[in-house]
Design an enzyme around this catalytic site. Structure first.
Site, PDB file in Angstrom:
ATOM      1  N   LYS A 179       0.732  -0.944  -0.069  1.00 14.39           N
ATOM      2  CA  LYS A 179      -0.071  -0.090   0.318  1.00 14.39           C
ATOM      3  C   LYS A 179       0.805   1.075  -0.182  1.00 14.39           C
ATOM      4  CE  LYS A 179      -1.766   2.954   2.144  1.00 14.39           C
ATOM      5  NZ  LYS A 179      -1.313   4.654   1.696  1.00 14.39           N
ATOM      6  N   SER A 233       6.144   7.826   9.699  1.00 10.17           N
ATOM      7  CA  SER A 233       5.230   8.907  10.834  1.00 10.17           C
ATOM      8  C   SER A 233       5.261   7.667  12.141  1.00 10.17           C
ATOM      9  CB  SER A 233       4.527  10.027  10.894  1.00 10.17           C
ATOM     10  OG  SER A 233       3.251   9.614  10.945  1.00 10.17           O
ATOM     11  N   THR A 236       1.835   7.144  13.419  1.00 11.00           N
ATOM     12  CA  THR A 236       1.191   6.271  12.533  1.00 11.00           C
ATOM     13  C   THR A 236       1.344   4.787  12.796  1.00 11.00           C
ATOM     14  OG1 THR A 236       0.966   7.499  10.597  1.00 11.00           O
ATOM     15  CG2 THR A 236       0.660   5.137  10.102  1.00 11.00           C
ATOM     16  N   GLU A 254      10.117   1.617  10.567  1.00 11.41           N
ATOM     17  CA  GLU A 254      11.234   2.837   9.647  1.00 11.41           C
ATOM     18  C   GLU A 254      10.755   3.803  10.146  1.00 11.41           C
ATOM     19  OE1 GLU A 254      13.969   2.125   9.660  1.00 11.41           O
ATOM     20  OE2 GLU A 254      14.197   0.155   9.382  1.00 11.41           O
ATOM     21  N   CYS A 288      13.955  10.897   5.604  1.00 10.89           N
ATOM     22  CA  CYS A 288      13.901  10.936   6.473  1.00 10.89           C
ATOM     23  C   CYS A 288      15.182  11.011   7.546  1.00 10.89           C
ATOM     24  CB  CYS A 288      13.626   9.303   6.911  1.00 10.89           C
ATOM     25  SG  CYS A 288      14.691   8.166   6.366  1.00 10.89           S
ATOM     26  N   GLU A 392      10.009  17.097  14.681  1.00 14.07           N
ATOM     27  CA  GLU A 392      10.635  17.007  13.294  1.00 14.07           C
ATOM     28  C   GLU A 392       9.757  17.688  12.220  1.00 14.07           C
ATOM     29  OE1 GLU A 392       9.498  12.801  10.536  1.00 14.07           O
ATOM     30  OE2 GLU A 392      11.581  13.110   9.702  1.00 14.07           O
TER      31      GLU A 392
HETATM   32  P1  NAD Z   1       2.319   8.432   7.771  1.00 14.71           P
HETATM   33  O1  NAD Z   1       2.951   8.217   8.883  1.00 14.71           O
HETATM   34  O2  NAD Z   1       1.928   9.645   7.697  1.00 14.71           O
HETATM   35  O3  NAD Z   1       1.968   7.624   5.596  1.00 14.71           O
HETATM   36  C1  NAD Z   1       2.854   6.327   5.969  1.00 14.71           C
HETATM   37  C2  NAD Z   1       1.539   5.434   4.951  1.00 14.71           C
HETATM   38  O4  NAD Z   1       1.005   5.336   6.107  1.00 14.71           O
HETATM   39  C3  NAD Z   1       1.068   6.131   4.383  1.00 14.71           C
HETATM   40  O5  NAD Z   1       1.489   5.422   2.198  1.00 14.71           O
HETATM   41  C4  NAD Z   1      -0.462   6.094   4.849  1.00 14.71           C
HETATM   42  O6  NAD Z   1      -1.231   5.925   4.305  1.00 14.71           O
HETATM   43  C5  NAD Z   1      -0.416   4.652   6.285  1.00 14.71           C
HETATM   44  N1  NAD Z   1      -0.723   5.417   6.853  1.00 14.71           N
HETATM   45  C6  NAD Z   1      -0.983   6.194   7.328  1.00 14.71           C
HETATM   46  N2  NAD Z   1      -2.168   6.114   8.538  1.00 14.71           N
HETATM   47  C7  NAD Z   1      -2.309   4.737   8.685  1.00 14.71           C
HETATM   48  C8  NAD Z   1      -3.558   4.172   9.521  1.00 14.71           C
HETATM   49  N3  NAD Z   1      -4.041   3.908  10.324  1.00 14.71           N
HETATM   50  N4  NAD Z   1      -2.897   2.366   9.617  1.00 14.71           N
HETATM   51  C9  NAD Z   1      -2.455   2.037   8.314  1.00 14.71           C
HETATM   52  N5  NAD Z   1      -1.291   2.751   7.229  1.00 14.71           N
HETATM   53  C10 NAD Z   1      -1.312   4.026   7.800  1.00 14.71           C
HETATM   54  O7  NAD Z   1       4.081   8.996   6.935  1.00 14.71           O
HETATM   55  P2  NAD Z   1       4.403  10.398   5.880  1.00 14.71           P
HETATM   56  O8  NAD Z   1       3.837  10.947   5.678  1.00 14.71           O
HETATM   57  O9  NAD Z   1       3.883   9.173   4.397  1.00 14.71           O
HETATM   58  O10 NAD Z   1       6.138  10.232   5.297  1.00 14.71           O
HETATM   59  C11 NAD Z   1       6.850  10.977   6.665  1.00 14.71           C
HETATM   60  C12 NAD Z   1       7.111  10.351   7.601  1.00 14.71           C
HETATM   61  O11 NAD Z   1       7.821   9.259   7.201  1.00 14.71           O
HETATM   62  C13 NAD Z   1       8.309  11.056   7.615  1.00 14.71           C
HETATM   63  O12 NAD Z   1       8.139  10.759   9.696  1.00 14.71           O
HETATM   64  C14 NAD Z   1       9.946  10.267   7.525  1.00 14.71           C
HETATM   65  O13 NAD Z   1      10.829  10.436   8.791  1.00 14.71           O
HETATM   66  C15 NAD Z   1       9.509   9.513   7.900  1.00 14.71           C
HETATM   67  N6  NAD Z   1      10.250   8.183   6.749  1.00 14.71           N
HETATM   68  C16 NAD Z   1      10.901   7.457   7.507  1.00 14.71           C
HETATM   69  C17 NAD Z   1      11.839   6.569   6.522  1.00 14.71           C
HETATM   70  C18 NAD Z   1      12.824   5.891   7.655  1.00 14.71           C
HETATM   71  O14 NAD Z   1      13.745   4.601   6.930  1.00 14.71           O
HETATM   72  N7  NAD Z   1      12.910   6.347   9.539  1.00 14.71           N
HETATM   73  C19 NAD Z   1      11.750   6.711   5.736  1.00 14.71           C
HETATM   74  C20 NAD Z   1      11.281   8.612   5.017  1.00 14.71           C
HETATM   75  C21 NAD Z   1      10.446   8.344   5.541  1.00 14.71           C
END
Ligand code: NAD
Length: 488
Positions: A179, A233, A236, A254, A288, A392
């Site tokens: 997804k 994030s 989430t 992650e 990230c 962040e």
């Molecule tokens: P997000 O958590 O909003 O979304 C990530 C994914 O989770 C999306 O596909 C989203 O649709 C899905 N999601 C959201 N709510 C959910 C739920 N209740 N159940 C299941 N899936 C759900 O994050 P974002 O805004 O897309 O990405 C940015 C974040 O990702 C930042 O915090 C960044 O630091 C982090 N990030 C971490 C890494 C790493 O490797 N540590 C890499 C890239 C990004």
């Protein structure tokens, strides 16, 4: 209007080897123009159910293939994506707002490499064996794929991070339901078009598009999906942990970061300054691993600031499809507003904004006036407890503060809830080792940034995550181990 909607790109879910339309759709924006240009399926329980069933049905055949057979298929898929690298890069840039330069040199090459890397590494794992001669026993371990893996990825490095999960999951013999982020779904959909030609059997890779709340949560709650690999994030991740708890699912998380750069007075600034600019502003600061707290030792603080700000002002912000542009658009209007609000908060607290947002003017090409752009922004004189130093921001905003001693800076660098990545700049090897050992951070780069060997563990401490990804780590996550004892 109908006339308008005809021009839109309409994505479909990919389930059991077939593209299937969905009953409702979400608008997806081009971040550099502010226009809706694509419609993404708004999948829910029903679509996830169908995808999980397809993945379950495909598992017996896929999991019984040899690692070599799977490896050949992964390599073929890598070749097919590489063959269309330019089309993928254009699509990623348009969908995400990132520069075409970044998509061409980082995102898509890495997506290709993810498949090649796991195609190779899957051939080289060995299991353990011990002998208990006095008991007449040998013990050995055996590893097997787990089943249907649920893979959930974010919008910042769309195909790069999604393939970093798909490749190890299927290399190990699992089948998957992925997804991607609802904001950046196009390149995943393009990849689905190549699966059959690569020889990936129907149902091995299923992609369900939609929001986190609907499609993501349906996947997390599905009883037949025993493992979830998530990048996104911290908030989430907490929700996913709660929702998956009744099923005791295996989770790899992650998450976010608030990454420090520590610059000692013996650092080579000719290397440190350009690298710290990249680590702060690459991909609009939407990585990230991006640096957002820069600690500079007092003796070189003013010189560093002067040179750092002068170089940041040279960054060209504009149309992401222009190959000379260094920074593109942020992912969405909402995200841009959020990032801007941090700069306002810092100003209200008495910090100084040295360049960028609210200080310099941003001239945009005619077609990009409604895009989600902002300039690289540097803030100084921020207090450690300020939200700009604790939370962040995930945009092109970085804070610079001074420090005096090694002991002091380690404490300050560690005083956030996150622990993903840190950079240390010094020419003193002893100091580099001491500081690296004491930083609460899953990754420490000294005198460089974002140099990765995919063999080694990647991941965060504290609120930055649980688990690690890498050749061995992903293999362990995506397989179930068994210890077998044989007595003669
Ligand atoms: P997000 O958590 O909003 O979304 C990530 C994914 O989770 C999306 O596909 C989203 O649709 C899905 N999601 C959201 N709510 C959910 C739920 N209740 N159940 C299941 N899936 C759900 O994050 P974002 O805004 O897309 O990405 C940015 C974040 O990702 C930042 O915090 C960044 O630091 C982090 N990030 C971490 C890494 C790493 O490797 N540590 C890499 C890239 C990004």
């Amino acid at each position: 209007t109908m006339a308008h909607s005809k021009a839109l790109l309409v994505l479909e879910n990919f389930i059991g080897g077939k593209f299937v339309p969905c009953s409702s759709y979400i608008d997806s924006y081009n971040p550099s123009t502010g226009d809706v240009y694509c419609r993404v399926p708004d999948s829910g329980k029903e679509e996830v159910e169908a995808a999980v069933k397809a993945a379950k049905d495909a598992f017996p055949i896929w999991s019984s293939k040899s690692p070599l057979e799977r490896s050949q298929i992964l390599n073929k898929l890598a070749d097919l994506i590489e063959h269309e690298l330019e089309a993928f890069a254009q699509a990623e840039s348009k969908d995400q707002g990132k520069t075409i330069k970044f998509a061409r040199t980082v995102d898509i090459p890495r997506a290709v490499y993810n498949f090649r890397f796991f195609a190779s590494s899957i051939l080289h794992h060995t299991t353990e064996c011990t002998e208990m001669a006095t008991m007449g026993c040998v013990h050995y371990t055996s590893r097997a794929p787990v089943g249907v893996a649920g893979l959930i990825s974010p919008w910042n490095l769309p195909l790069y991070l999604l393939t970093w999960k798909i490749a190890p999951a299927i290399a190990c013999g699992n089948t998957v339901v992925a997804k991607p982020s609802e904001m950046t779904s196009v390149t995943a959909w393009m990849m689905c078009k190549l699966l059959e030609k690569a020889g990936v059997p129907h149902g091995v890779v299923n992609v369900v598009f939609g929001t986190g709340a609907k499609a993501g949560e349906a996947l997390v709650c599905h009883p037949d999906v025993p493992l979830i690999s998530f990048t996104g994030s911290t908030l989430t991740a907490q929700r996913i942990t709660e929702k998956s708890a009744p099923h005791c699912k295996r989770l790899s998380l992650e998450l976010g970061g608030k990454n420090p750069a520590i610059i000692f007075d013996d650092a080579d600034l000719t290397q440190c300054i350009p690298t710290t600019l990249r680590s702060s502003f690459a991909n609009q600061g939407e990585i990230c691993l991006c640096t957002s707290r820069i600690f500079v030792q007092r003796g070189i603080y003013s010189e560093f600031l002067k040179r750092f700000v002068a170089e940041a002002k040279k960054w060209k912000v504009g149309n992401p499809s222009d190959p000379t542009v260094d920074m593109g658009a942020l992912i969405s209007k909402e995200h841009l507003e959020k990032v801007r609000s941090y700069v306002k908060k810092a100003q209200a607290e008495g910090a100084r904004v040295l360049c960028g947002e609210g200080v310099d003017s941003l001239a945009l090409p005619t077609g990009n006036q409604k895009g989600y752009f902002m300039l690289p922004t540097i803030i100084a004189e921020v207090k450690d407890e300020s939200c700009c130093m604790q939370e962040e921001i995930f945009g092109p905003v970085t804070c610079v503060v001074s420090f005096d001693t090694e002991e002091e800076v380690i404490g300050r660098a560690n005083s956030v809830k996150y622990g993903l990545a840190a950079t240390v700049w010094s020419s003193n090897v002893g100091r580099v080792h001491r500081v690296a050992q004491r930083l609460q951070s899953g990754l420490v780069w000294t005198n460089c940034w974002l140099v990765r060997d995919l063999n080694l563990p990647f991941g965060g401490m504290k609120a930055s995550g649980i688990g690690r990804e890498g050749a061995k780590d992903s293999y362990e996550f995506f397989t179930e181990v068994k210890t077998i004892t044989i007595k003669h």
